[in-house]
Design an enzyme around this catalytic site. Structure first.
Site, mmCIF file in Angstrom:
data_model
loop_
_atom_site.group_PDB
_atom_site.id
_atom_site.type_symbol
_atom_site.label_atom_id
_atom_site.label_comp_id
_atom_site.label_asym_id
_atom_site.label_seq_id
_atom_site.Cartn_x
_atom_site.Cartn_y
_atom_site.Cartn_z
ATOM 1 C CG HIS A 116 -1.906 1.060 1.287
ATOM 2 N ND1 HIS A 116 -3.145 0.935 0.718
ATOM 3 C CD2 HIS A 116 -1.854 2.298 1.820
ATOM 4 C CE1 HIS A 116 -3.820 2.057 0.910
ATOM 5 N NE2 HIS A 116 -3.064 2.897 1.571
ATOM 6 C CD GLU B 280 -5.337 7.264 -1.428
ATOM 7 O OE1 GLU B 280 -5.401 6.053 -1.723
ATOM 8 O OE2 GLU B 280 -4.453 7.747 -0.712
ATOM 9 C CG HIS C 195 -11.028 3.673 1.755
ATOM 10 N ND1 HIS C 195 -11.778 3.850 2.879
ATOM 11 C CD2 HIS C 195 -9.738 3.729 2.162
ATOM 12 C CE1 HIS C 195 -10.983 4.024 3.919
ATOM 13 N NE2 HIS C 195 -9.745 3.954 3.511
ATOM 14 N NE ARG D 110 -6.960 12.396 7.052
ATOM 15 C CZ ARG D 110 -7.885 11.446 7.191
ATOM 16 N NH1 ARG D 110 -9.123 11.784 7.486
ATOM 17 N NH2 ARG D 110 -7.597 10.174 7.037
#
Lengths: 989, 274
Positions: A245, A316, A318, A339
């Site tokens: 990751h 991103e 998830h 963020r």
């Protein structure tokens, strides 16, 4: 003593949330039920007088107009089944937190740290249900057993009383550090890695072993009180930092790739060879006009918007958290990616969110093995998580998509992206630069640390198993984050910090480790604010508890920083200092618990060596007759899940907060046509706009991932250009989601999957370079498999390309809906018999082999012409042809405009197609449907003279969509509203 | 104060403050400041120094106890640190001074839960109506047609007949305490806006034209003075024609319909409060 306050609706007030639950019980679970009512329960673990209880129950907790309350006695009555759903200990309870604060305000006193409020919800069901039905309602709809508990009473069992239960975290101990001897054999090293969920392989374990054998290392460790054994804090921190990751081991591996002819190509890092090189070459070609500002170095990519502002963008995934808890996973997905731009440079203001999901069909009707959720549940949970995350943060959700394929049953893909804007300079310094210097304080702001999300980074580097840990599930808290971002933007503009980064995967270990990479740090874990006692130091270091940023604050600014934080009600804590030791030095109660060389910590990871072998898959050539009734075929194509309207989902997202969304996700005469891209105006006093679009086409991976990526890039650019984006000012983001491509016993086809990855990267390089699209950021998620009941389910290789473009004047933007009767309809671009991997073939149960290919040179030329035509105001509507090809794009253009169309397929420029169905539904790339005013015909055609185009019909007032086929006969005739209904019905949830 | 001074409140989950401030500027307010709730609580800023208080949309404290409920509780009970008065006292003094408050969406919910509107009893701060979950049980973003009541005392809607604006809420259904309350609200013409058909003539109860099932199709209310108004739709979301969902296909004036609310406020201040 603990108390329960229950709040319910007064007699006669409609329970809209209860009704919604009832609808979903009926629709999603197929149970029939009489009614559902809801009651909110607050369990108060605090000392209160009777008057005080009365006060808070009747004031902040109650809406006196429609609600009633009870203290320590139940409101529930008149039900067949009563369910109470509450959180398990340690799970984020946002409402409980707000309720606690409300009590403090109302009673004008501070509560003690351990005094807490917990919330739960009651559902009162009426109807003829069996206990197993009720249990299905609990786990299948109302909650997730990983994070919630359920209590069920039948009418007969009900005693008329519920005692308050406190879901308090009570952990013994905490604060302990274990030293582990790594002088063990290979087998034992591997077992250690597995037992502790480190996800490190033998070579990596041995690299740590070797490091500890170094006499210099040992000497230095002795000096700080450590020995030759490694501490659990160190081992966990290394495992996290070295995880797939975080370190993208596969993208950085040395790969031996054999093509079909047996030729060997050695690739030293896919990332460097293809992704980064494409960007470098594009930037080099731009020379002085390079508008990239910061690429691949920071949490998000940065490009120039104009002389005063930069844009920041990051996407991103998830996936694993969403598989375990769709709501919590998606919520943390969106507030988590917020963020990234927020932690880029000195920090950006967030201006848009984008979301693309890949799910199995919500109508999937085969058994679903645990721990998987039914795809409808995943769909609703993810949708709701993104709704709460985006809407409550005040960021418009402007673009995205949903792809359906049953191979996403094992792991749904949830891509969340966020864009931001920041002034190019803040207090005279370039805003994209930041640096923590020795002597600066390490300050953590925002939420507190609990066991949440521990092992998130290593865990997402593994396949999903039945015993996957529950601590990987978290619930985000958008309001805590909003308070923090409000504060930090102000602190940024006052120059109160030197550097900032987010706490995402790996928590403090990652954020502090990254910031101190070139300097060193001294981090005191016992100073970190905790949600509850009982954490071990390694857990504090690794926790992925949400809503936290880590900052470097210089000594002279510390007081001002902390004062502003206090004033804005944001928790900020000094955790240590940045040093010049080049050591990752972590202490707990004054004792060293980790002492690692930054060099080893960040660069000691041995390079992976992998093999890839490509073999072109061959599928049976489709063999079916052309349907006699193509009108019917068009209807069924419009109802395909990948084509059907996603309006019910889109409407539940706030897509226009901040006041600058100019091209919204839905458009047209009835605000319900599908926009190709979003246009937003981030600065309300200017007309300069940002254009956001995406491309994704995983079905083509079944034939060749090279063309899958080429088409995704083309689609992202095409969508951008369709609304007016400048094709020479588009930045790209690549997000790879792959099944495990490492050959092993459990992945016997790893070499092929890795070859697919190599080919995807080759296309990424060729097409991004060719189109002049710099890749400014990206991410990969490489283990999207699930092993369930011994069967492996792998996703199709999937790449999402997100495009961030620019339009000088938003007033020139164009939407996809037909505008006026009498307008001429054109198709731009040429159609080939390219139905391999198409929706049409899929509808007939075929894959085929002739996958669409992108002709770079022609596409680029066409995009520049479209851009110019839009700039000159020649185009009334423009819609890209993608899933479902020309037929679908034309129908959408017509019904979005509330107008009919007459189309003649004989005028479509094409090569070698003899069947009407193939011509209608081929998915050849780089094509648009545009409508123009007849009096601009000559100017328009002159502009496009060097491209392939055809005038294929006209827009008519009559609300009929009709198509003449290749043989000159009418092959489609349908009312546009019937077509629209077919398109809207399937996903109207 | 010789100049029109507008305050736009922010913090704790408010999220439409930037466009609301932009609306005030477009309307000609001389001073527009975005002020954090805690700047008021810390005594750094005072409501007394402004004429026009804007309560923007958002999710105050996450709407966790019901829309704007925890936010109302904070404003009602928070004490100003440099002083002895409560923040709520400042609100009441501001209102008594004849100044203006406009609450949009979450700001409207806040005003209702603070008892500022409709305020039939005259200043006792008791909640008389509520805004609660939409009948659909879901948050929705969609544009709605609003019929303006020309008889309403609201100074914000002067000269308006109908407006087209987006709603973006999950809790916008208007419910009065009882029949009496509704009767009184109607008698005093305090219903300023109703969800209507496309011609702005007929109030509608049918979804989606009425997006939430509001009783009497109520979308906006004011108090008897007309200086305090709240509405669920977002006027600050339609400041320019490119905000309109169909601006690429319809002939529209350059200025969006939402600006009028703010211009009316600024004009009222110039004429009455300077």
């Amino acid at each position: 003593m603990a108390h329960r306050i229950e709040i319910g609706l007064k007699e006669g007030i409609r329970d809209a949330l209860g009704e919604k639950v009832k609808r979903r019980i009926e629709r999603d679970l197929g149970l029939s039920i009489g009614s559902v009512k809801t009651i909110s329960v607050y369990t108060l673990d605090l000392e209160l007088s009777k008057e005080e209880l009365e006060t808070i129950a009747s004031d902040p907790f109650l809406d006196p107009i429609i609600q009633e309350y009870r203290i320590d006695e139940p409101l529930a009555r008149d039900f067949d089944w009563l369910i109470e759903v509450s959180f398990k200990p340690g799970v984020t309870d946002n409402v409980g937190k707000t309720a606690r604060e409300a009590i403090e305000w109302r009673l004008e006193r501070r509560l003690r740290e351990e005094e807490k409020v917990y919330t739960s919800t009651q559902y009162l069901l009426k109807g003829n249900l069996r206990r197993e039905d009720v249990e299905r309602i609990c786990t299948g709809l109302l909650g997730n057993p990983l994070i919630q508990r359920f209590e069920v009473w039948s009418r007969e069992q009900w005693k008329g009383k519920i005692d308050p239960k406190i879901p308090k975290v009570t952990m013994e101990g905490g604060g302990s550090v274990v030293e582990i001897d790594l002088e063990i054999d290979d087998q034992a090293l591997l077992q250690l890695s597995q037992r502790r969920l480190l996800a490190l392989d033998l070579r990596e374990m041995k690299a740590i072993q070797r490091y500890l054998r170094d006499p210099r290392v040992l000497r230095e460790r002795n000096r700080v009180g450590l020995g030759k054994k490694i501490t659990d804090v160190e081992l966990e921190a290394i495992a996290q930092t070295w995880s797939e990751h975080c370190k993208h081991k596969i993208f950085n591996a040395r790969i031996e790739y054999w093509d079909e002819e047996g030729r060997l190509l050695v690739i030293d890092s896919l990332f460097k060879t293809y992704v980064r090189r494409a960007t470098e070459e594009v930037r080099h070609a731009l020379g002085e006009k390079d508008w990239c500002v910061s690429v691949f170095d920071d949490n998000a990519g940065v490009i120039q918007f104009n002389d005063q502002y930069n844009l920041v963008f990051k996407v991103e995934t998830h996936n694993t958290p969403c598989a375990l808890d769709p709501y919590g996973g998606a919520l943390t997905g969106i507030v988590g990616v917020n963020r990234d731009p927020f932690g880029t440079g000195k920090g950006a203001k967030l201006i848009f969110n984008v979301d693309t999901f890949c799910f199995a069909s919500p109508f999937y009707d085969k058994p679903i093995p645990p721990p998987l959720f039914h795809p409808k549940r995943v769909y609703e949970g993810v949708r709701e998580g993104v709704e709460h995350g985006g809407n409550k943060s005040g960021i418009p959700t402007v673009n995205g998509g949903v792809v359906f394929d049953d191979r996403y049953l094992g792991k749904p893909l949830v891509y969340c992206g966020t864009g931001g804007i920041m002034p190019r300079e803040i207090l005279g310094e370039p805003s994209h630069l930041k640096k923590a210097s020795p002597g600066d304080f390490i300050v953590m702001t925002g939420g507190r640390i609990g066991k949440d999300g521990i092992h998130g980074a290593t865990f997402s580097s593994e396949e999903l198993r039945e015993d996957s840990p529950a601590t990987a599930v978290q619930i985000g808290d958008p309001i805590t984050q909003k308070k923090m971002t409000d504060f930090l933007l102000l602190a940024r503009d006052r120059g109160l910090y030197q550097s900032i980064t987010d706490n995402g995967a790996g928590g403090l270990s990652s954020s502090v480790g990254e910031m101190a990479r070139e300097t060193g740090c001294e981090l005191h874990l016992d100073r970190a604010p905790l949600k509850y006692a009982g954490l071990d130091p390694w857990e504090i270091l690794l926790s992925e508890a949400q809503e936290r940023m880590t900052l470097a604050v210089s000594p002279e600014k510390l007081d001002s920083f902390l004062e502003l934080a206090k004033k804005m009600d944001v928790e900020a804590t000094v955790l240590g200092k940045f040093t010049d030791t080049k050591k990752f030095h972590v202490l707990y109660q004054g004792k060293t618990v980790a002492y690692l060389d930054m060099e080893f910590f960040h660069y000691g990871l041995p390079k992976m060596e992998l093999r890839a072998r490509w073999k072109q898959p061959v599928h049976p050539e489709p063999d079916f007759e052309e349907p006699e009734d193509l009108t019917q075929t068009l209807f069924s194509m419009l109802s395909r899940l990948n084509i059907a309207s996603k309006e019910s989902m889109i409407r539940q997202y706030d897509h226009e907060v901040q006041g600058g969304v100019v091209v919204k996700p839905m458009t047209g005469r009835f605000n319900d046509g599908p926009s190709d891209a979003a246009v937003i105006r981030p600065i309300l006093s200017s007309f300069e706009g940002v254009v956001v679009s995406n491309g994704i086409c995983p079905r083509y991976s079944d034939i060749d991932t090279y063309h899958m990526v080429a088409c995704a890039i083309d689609e992202a650019i095409r969508n951008n250009v369709a609304v007016g984006g400048d094709p020479d000012r588009i930045a790209g983001l690549d997000n790879f989601c792959w099944p495990d491509p490492v050959q092993s016993e459990k992945t016997p086809d790893g070499e092929f999957k890795l070859a697919q990855l190599v080919r995807a990267n080759q296309a990424l390089y060729e097409y991004c370079k060719g189109f002049g699209i710099p890749l400014i950021s990206g991410k990969d998620s490489m283990k999207n498999d699930a092993i369930v009941g011994g069967v492996k389910i792998s996703i199709p290789p999937t790449v999402l390309i997100s495009a961030l473009g620019k339009i000088e004047d938003v007033r020139k933007a164009v939407t996809m809906d037909a505008k006026r009767p009498g307008d001429l309809v054109y198709i731009l671009g040429e159609t080939f018999e390219e139905l391999g991997g198409s929706e049409y073939f899929a509808s007939k149960g075929f894959i085929g082999n002739r996958v669409p290919r992108v002709d770079l040179k022609r596409a680029k030329q066409l995009y520049r012409c479209v851009f110019q035509a839009i700039q000159e105001g020649l185009i009334h509507s423009c819609h890209d042809c993608s899933d479902g090809g020309l037929g679908v794009a034309l129908a959408e253009t017509a019904f979005a405009g509330g107008l009919g169309m007459e189309i003649d397929l004989r005028k479509v420029p094409q090569r070698g197609i003899t069947r009407d169905d193939f011509l209608l539904f081929s998915e050849s790339q780089s094509r648009f449907i545009v409508t123009i005013s007849p009096d601009r015909k000559k100017t328009f055609e002159d502009l496009f003279r060097n491209t392939v185009f055809g005038e294929i019909g006209k827009v008519i007032r009559q609300e009929i969509f009709q198509v003449t086929g290749l043989k000159g006969e009418k092959i489609i005739e349908a009312n546009i509203y019937d077509l629209k209904e077919a398109w809207q019905r399937p996903l109207r949830f | 104060m010789k100049e029109v001074r507008s305050m736009v409140l922010t913090g704790y989950g408010i999220n439409c403050e930037v466009e609301m401030a932009h609306a005030c500027r477009l309307a000609g307010s001389d001073v527009v400041e975005i002020v954090h709730i805690n700047e008021l609580i810390y005594g750094d800023k005072k409501l007394d120094d402004y004429h026009f208080l804007n309560l923007p949309g958002g999710f105050l404290d996450g709407d966790d106890l019901g829309a704007a409920k925890a936010g109302a509780n904070r404003i009602r009970y928070a004490k100003i640190l440099k002083d002895t008065e409560r923040l709520y006292d400042q609100f009441l003094r501001f209102i008594r001074a004849g100044k203006l408050i406009l609450g949009v969406c979450n700001g409207f919910q806040l005003m209702v839960k603070l008892g500022l509107i409709p305020n039939l009893e005259g200043g006792d701060g008791k909640q008389e109506v509520t805004l609660t979950f939409n009948d659909s049980g879901r948050f929705e973003d969609r544009w709605v047609y609003l019929k303006v009541n020309p008889e309403a005392p609201s100074i914000f809607t002067k000269g308006l007949r109908g407006v087209y604006l987006p709603v973006r809420h999950g809790e916008g259904k208007f419910i009065p305490k009882d029949e009496e309350t509704l009767k009184e609200i109607k008698r005093r013409n305090l219903i300023v806006l109703q969800y209507s058909d496309e011609s702005y003539e007929r109030p509608v109860m049918d979804y989606p034209l009425n997006p939430n099932g509001s009783i009497e199709a109520v979308a906006g209310l004011c108090d008897a003075t007309g200086r305090l108004m709240g509405l669920m739709p977002h006027p600050e979301a339609y400041l320019h024609r490119t905000n309109h969902p169909r601006w690429t296909r319809e002939e529209l004036p350059e200025e969006g319909m939402g600006v009028a609310f703010f211009r009316n406020a600024v004009q009222y201040i110039r004429q009455n409060l300077l």
